[in-house]
Design an enzyme around this catalytic site. Structure first.
Site, PDB file in Angstrom:
ATOM      1  N   THR A 192      15.382 -12.729  -2.683  1.00  0.00           N
ATOM      2  CA  THR A 192      15.142 -14.090  -2.229  1.00  0.00           C
ATOM      3  C   THR A 192      15.634 -15.075  -3.282  1.00  0.00           C
ATOM      4  O   THR A 192      15.402 -14.881  -4.482  1.00  0.00           O
ATOM      5  CB  THR A 192      13.648 -14.337  -1.953  1.00  0.00           C
ATOM      6  N   PHE A 194      15.324 -18.770  -4.768  1.00  0.00           N
ATOM      7  CA  PHE A 194      14.411 -19.904  -4.870  1.00  0.00           C
ATOM      8  C   PHE A 194      15.148 -21.088  -5.489  1.00  0.00           C
ATOM      9  O   PHE A 194      16.086 -20.908  -6.276  1.00  0.00           O
ATOM     10  CB  PHE A 194      13.226 -19.559  -5.782  1.00  0.00           C
TER      11      PHE A 194
END
Length: 296
Positions: A192, A194
């Site tokens: 992921t 960010f």
């Protein structure tokens, strides 16, 4: 505070109190303690004080209100694509993107019973999507919850052996659950990205590779996007991401989110942005920041 499940509340209260005492070190994140965003906050800001917030809007408000110096927010995942709503929340937040962080994602199924007895798995929709094949193969029903670690806290509160949570492994220790299975994402590259949001940015100076994130809306005429993108090609600017989204219920006015390599002041990027502005109704730069990972 009341939105969090009971087992998470005392931990959230303690972390909130610590952050309130030193707001200049506070890093807001969405989710309960133990969530992936909590892990990202610790990794990106080892000296920071993570501040748990129930949803993305709360995390953004914490920065705008001065209760946190910045927020770290997931924006896209290598398996499940962009995080819902972030393309709307980012422009409306009034905050600036000042950095990025990549977090390898590891999930565990955790609960109070046995794996054979689990009929339902609760977690954030992103986590459920990243593990959907694993869940389907075992006949486990996915159930959406606003947060991975928050789901673990709720499962601990429910104490139902048929209901488990899909969350980072450390959440099991925090909420007293048994780990029933690990390494259950549908691909090993599960990562992921960010972004860090703050009230003000910093001038991009020094050596190294930079990213610039922007949003824009082209004129509603044939080949408008093709013409708007031409400047990036002719000036050798690498565009690493381009996504469209609709705003305000209209299917006519499409807005675009883009990540490009470089920073304002680079001659090639400046020329590309000038050409983009010529073919667009408006262009807004959301931030320029150092690359946390090389593209390409």
């Amino acid at each position: 505070m009341e939105n969090f499940a009971a087992p998470a509340r005392p931990i959230v209260a303690r972390m909130t109190e610590e952050a309130a005492a030193h707001p200049g070190r506070a890093v807001a994140f969405q989710g309960a303690p133990g969530a992936n965003s909590h892990i990202a906050a610790i990794q990106a800001f080892p000296e920071g004080l993570p501040l748990p917030c129930f949803d993305f809007a709360d995390a953004i408000d914490a920065v705008r209100d001065g209760r946190a110096d910045c927020a770290i927010i997931p924006i896209e995942n290598s398996l499940h694509g962009r995080v819902a709503d972030m393309h709307f929340l980012l422009p409306e937040s009034g905050l600036v993107i000042t950095g990025e962080h990549f977090l390898p994602i590891h999930y565990a199924l955790m609960g109070t019973g046995t794996l054979e007895g689990v009929r339902e798995a609760m977690s954030h929709p992103q986590a459920l999507g990243q593990c959907r094949h694993w869940l389907r193969e075992r006949g486990i029903k996915p159930s959406a919850y606003p947060d991975t670690a928050g789901a673990a806290a709720l499962v601990a509160e429910m104490n139902d052996p048929a209901v488990a949570a899909l969350a980072p492994p450390r959440a099991a220790a925090i909420y007293g659950l048994h780990i029933l299975a690990e390494g259950i994402a549908d691909a090993d590259h599960n990562t992921t990205r960010f972004v860090v949001l703050a009230r003000a940015g910093h001038p991009p100076t020094g050596e190294g590779a930079f990213m610039t994130t922007l949003i824009f809306e082209v004129h509603n005429v044939p080949a408008a996007l093709y013409k708007a993108m031409g400047g990036f090609a002719t000036n050798g600017v690498n565009m690493t991401k381009l996504e469209s989204y609709q705003r305000g219920g209209s299917f006519a006015a499409t807005e675009f989110y883009a990540d490009v390599e470089g920073k304002p002041g680079d001659p090639g990027l400046d020329r590309a942005l000038a050409e983009l502005s010529f073919h667009s109704k408006w262009v807004r730069v959301l931030g320029t920041y150092r690359q946390a990972r090389a593209r390409g």
